[in-house]
Design a protein around this motif. Structure first.
Motif, PDB file in Angstrom:
ATOM      1  N   SER A  19     -33.123  10.079   0.713  1.00  0.00           N
ATOM      2  CA  SER A  19     -32.354   9.370  -0.311  1.00  0.00           C
ATOM      3  C   SER A  19     -30.951   9.086   0.218  1.00  0.00           C
ATOM      4  O   SER A  19     -30.409   9.878   0.989  1.00  0.00           O
ATOM      5  CB  SER A  19     -32.258  10.235  -1.570  1.00  0.00           C
ATOM      6  OG  SER A  19     -31.378   9.627  -2.497  1.00  0.00           O
ATOM      7  N   PHE A  20     -30.412   7.939  -0.199  1.00  0.00           N
ATOM      8  CA  PHE A  20     -29.029   7.633   0.153  1.00  0.00           C
ATOM      9  C   PHE A  20     -28.095   7.994  -0.998  1.00  0.00           C
ATOM     10  O   PHE A  20     -26.954   7.540  -1.056  1.00  0.00           O
ATOM     11  CB  PHE A  20     -28.872   6.153   0.517  1.00  0.00           C
ATOM     12  CG  PHE A  20     -28.637   5.946   1.991  1.00  0.00           C
ATOM     13  CD1 PHE A  20     -27.534   6.518   2.615  1.00  0.00           C
ATOM     14  CD2 PHE A  20     -29.505   5.184   2.759  1.00  0.00           C
ATOM     15  CE1 PHE A  20     -27.311   6.354   3.965  1.00  0.00           C
ATOM     16  CE2 PHE A  20     -29.292   5.004   4.116  1.00  0.00           C
ATOM     17  CZ  PHE A  20     -28.198   5.599   4.715  1.00  0.00           C
ATOM     18  N   SER A  21     -28.625   8.786  -1.938  1.00  0.00           N
ATOM     19  CA  SER A  21     -27.788   9.228  -3.054  1.00  0.00           C
ATOM     20  C   SER A  21     -27.626  10.744  -2.949  1.00  0.00           C
ATOM     21  O   SER A  21     -28.610  11.475  -2.773  1.00  0.00           O
ATOM     22  CB  SER A  21     -28.480   8.866  -4.375  1.00  0.00           C
ATOM     23  OG  SER A  21     -28.202   9.832  -5.350  1.00  0.00           O
ATOM     24  N   VAL A  68     -25.322  12.630   2.608  1.00  0.00           N
ATOM     25  CA  VAL A  68     -25.316  11.199   2.944  1.00  0.00           C
ATOM     26  C   VAL A  68     -24.506  10.978   4.235  1.00  0.00           C
ATOM     27  O   VAL A  68     -24.884  10.182   5.093  1.00  0.00           O
ATOM     28  CB  VAL A  68     -24.743  10.364   1.772  1.00  0.00           C
ATOM     29  CG1 VAL A  68     -24.529   8.919   2.175  1.00  0.00           C
ATOM     30  CG2 VAL A  68     -25.676  10.444   0.566  1.00  0.00           C
ATOM     31  N   GLN A  81     -33.183   9.015 -10.786  1.00  0.00           N
ATOM     32  CA  GLN A  81     -33.057   7.780  -9.999  1.00  0.00           C
ATOM     33  C   GLN A  81     -33.460   6.596 -10.877  1.00  0.00           C
ATOM     34  O   GLN A  81     -34.599   6.486 -11.316  1.00  0.00           O
ATOM     35  CB  GLN A  81     -33.987   7.837  -8.773  1.00  0.00           C
ATOM     36  CG  GLN A  81     -33.793   6.661  -7.813  1.00  0.00           C
ATOM     37  CD  GLN A  81     -34.843   6.674  -6.694  1.00  0.00           C
ATOM     38  OE1 GLN A  81     -35.980   7.068  -6.912  1.00  0.00           O
ATOM     39  NE2 GLN A  81     -34.463   6.228  -5.522  1.00  0.00           N
ATOM     40  N   THR A  89     -29.929   2.523  -8.845  1.00  0.00           N
ATOM     41  CA  THR A  89     -29.710   3.473  -7.740  1.00  0.00           C
ATOM     42  C   THR A  89     -30.657   3.150  -6.588  1.00  0.00           C
ATOM     43  O   THR A  89     -30.253   3.117  -5.424  1.00  0.00           O
ATOM     44  CB  THR A  89     -29.965   4.927  -8.205  1.00  0.00           C
ATOM     45  OG1 THR A  89     -29.267   5.122  -9.401  1.00  0.00           O
ATOM     46  CG2 THR A  89     -29.527   5.936  -7.178  1.00  0.00           C
ATOM     47  N   GLU A 121     -29.621   2.145  -2.832  1.00  0.00           N
ATOM     48  CA  GLU A 121     -30.035   2.946  -1.669  1.00  0.00           C
ATOM     49  C   GLU A 121     -30.677   2.050  -0.601  1.00  0.00           C
ATOM     50  O   GLU A 121     -30.416   2.194   0.593  1.00  0.00           O
ATOM     51  CB  GLU A 121     -31.044   4.015  -2.094  1.00  0.00           C
ATOM     52  CG  GLU A 121     -30.447   5.115  -2.936  1.00  0.00           C
ATOM     53  CD  GLU A 121     -31.477   6.195  -3.217  1.00  0.00           C
ATOM     54  OE1 GLU A 121     -31.888   6.879  -2.287  1.00  0.00           O
ATOM     55  OE2 GLU A 121     -31.878   6.346  -4.391  1.00  0.00           O
TER      56      GLU A 121
END
Ligand code: SF4
Length: 386
Positions: A130-132, A145, A174, A178, A182
């Protein structure tokens, strides 16, 4: 000469993620561990060579891909892989076009990546997930991240032109926005390949006790998410060549295609599965048992050998092949596996917009892919011998 894909399972992780049901054990890494495991793998290779030649008369074979999965393959040192590759070079026909390593951001340094590249690894599959930051926390990941960004920059610096960014979607909290954010963030790095797997809640994981129902992610939401992923990536030139995989042309994972195209593969290490010729076997998911059998008893760790007949091969072909964009060939079902899917079922699925047919091939539509499991079962139930 039989061409075989070689898979190596690395059963070590720094910590167990709460959703993961792959076989791996959390370890504090030390070199002894690595050496012992390498010895066992080499022994497995020696015994397998003998097994293939004596049990199934396969003497002439070459390894055309190498894939280290896990677990966390990037935990191990480049020396480990170099030593293994030398052994394979000296004792086997080992000339893989693609050598992939699954890597986790928290285990990488620029120097390590350069060394992986130097010893011949030419593809990385980076477990971004995940980029969160919220997503990473929910998934119980060890990296941040910032770690991901650093790793991807190092991957380029270390000269890996072929790499995949691997994501999990459908985590709690998510939303569509979001997810889109991402994906756009990941696209800034221009990766030639993406994997997007929907979070599944597996039995025997901590998540199962917490979120059995996965109540926040129902069918409608799942469909919307798949749509966002496919639409966004296709607008950037990626092809959804497999249900969960997207690539620029020429960057499809050669090793995984071996599974999906039902070609022969050999799996080494605990829990690894192999299918060569008409046989399938699986090593027990137990590192101690694996090492004891090989190093103390001098015997292969698996007991169960499954003999596949044409009908079972046909089922495997449907199960694997329908994951691919190109689907499956009805001619192959008939001529190679002596089977056929009842025409009325194919017609019904086409009528319902779940399957498409071009010449002798059938493949899933976007909506069909959402119902992949159910469609496979239906086709299996309507498979007959000819
Ligand atoms: S790092 Fe990967 S293999 Fe290891 S526990 Fe987490 S998800 Fe499973």
């Amino acid at each position: 000469m039989i061409k075989i894909g070689l898979y190596l399972h690395i059963p070590f992780c720094l910590r167990k993620c709460p959703y993961c049901d792959f076989y791996s054990i959390p370890i504090k890494f030390n070199r002894n561990f690595e050496e012992n495991y390498l010895k066992a793998i080499k022994k497995e290779l020696v015994l397998i060579k003998n097994f293939l030649s004596k049990k199934i008369q396969i003497k002439d074979f070459s390894f055309i891909t190498f894939y280290a999965g896990g677990g966390t393959p990037s935990l191990l040192s480049p020396d480990f892989y170099e030593n293994l590759f030398n052994f394979l070079d000296n004792n086997f026909n080992f000339s893989p076009a693609e050598l992939t390593l699954e890597a986790n951001p928290e285990t990488l340094t620029l120097e390590k990546l350069k060394n992986f590249r130097k010893i011949g690894i030419n593809r990385l599959s980076l477990g971004v997930q995940s980029f969160s930051q919220k997503g990473l926390k929910f998934l119980g990941r060890l990296h941040t991240v910032r770690d991901i960004v650093k790793s991807i920059n190092w991957i380029s610096k270390a000269n890996f032109s072929n790499f995949s960014l691997d994501f999990i979607f459908g985590w709690k909290g998510q939303g569509e926005k979001t997810l889109k954010k991402e994906i756009l963030k990941a696209l800034e790095f221009d990766p030639p390949h993406f994997s997007f797997y929907e979070l599944t809640i597996e039995k025997n994981t901590p998540f199962y006790h917490l979120y059995k129902e996965k109540s926040w992610f129902k069918d409608k939401k799942s469909e919307k998410f798949y749509q966002i992923i496919e639409d966004t990536l296709s607008s950037y030139g990626y092809d959804r060549y497999e249900i969960s995989n997207y690539a620029f042309s020429g960057f499809e994972c050669k090793h995984n295609l071996i599974y999906w195209e039902v070609k022969p593969y050999l799996g080494l290490g605990p829990s690894a599965v192999s299918r060569i010729s008409y046989l399938r076997w699986e090593n027990p998911p137990d590192l101690n048992l694996y090492i004891n059998n090989l190093l103390k008893k001098n015997k292969l760790p698996f007991k169960i050998l499954e003999k596949l007949d044409n009908f079972e091969f046909a089922k495997e072909y449907i199960f694997m092949g329908l994951r691919l964009k190109k689907g499956i060939s009805l001619e192959i079902l008939k001529n190679k596996y002596k089977t056929k899917i009842k025409t009325e079922i194919i017609d019904r699925l086409i009528y319902e917009g779940l399957l498409s047919k071009t010449k002798d091939r059938i493949y899933l539509t976007f909506r069909g892919k959402l119902l992949y499991n159910r469609i496979v079962l239906l086709l299996w139930e309507n498979l007959i011998c000819v």
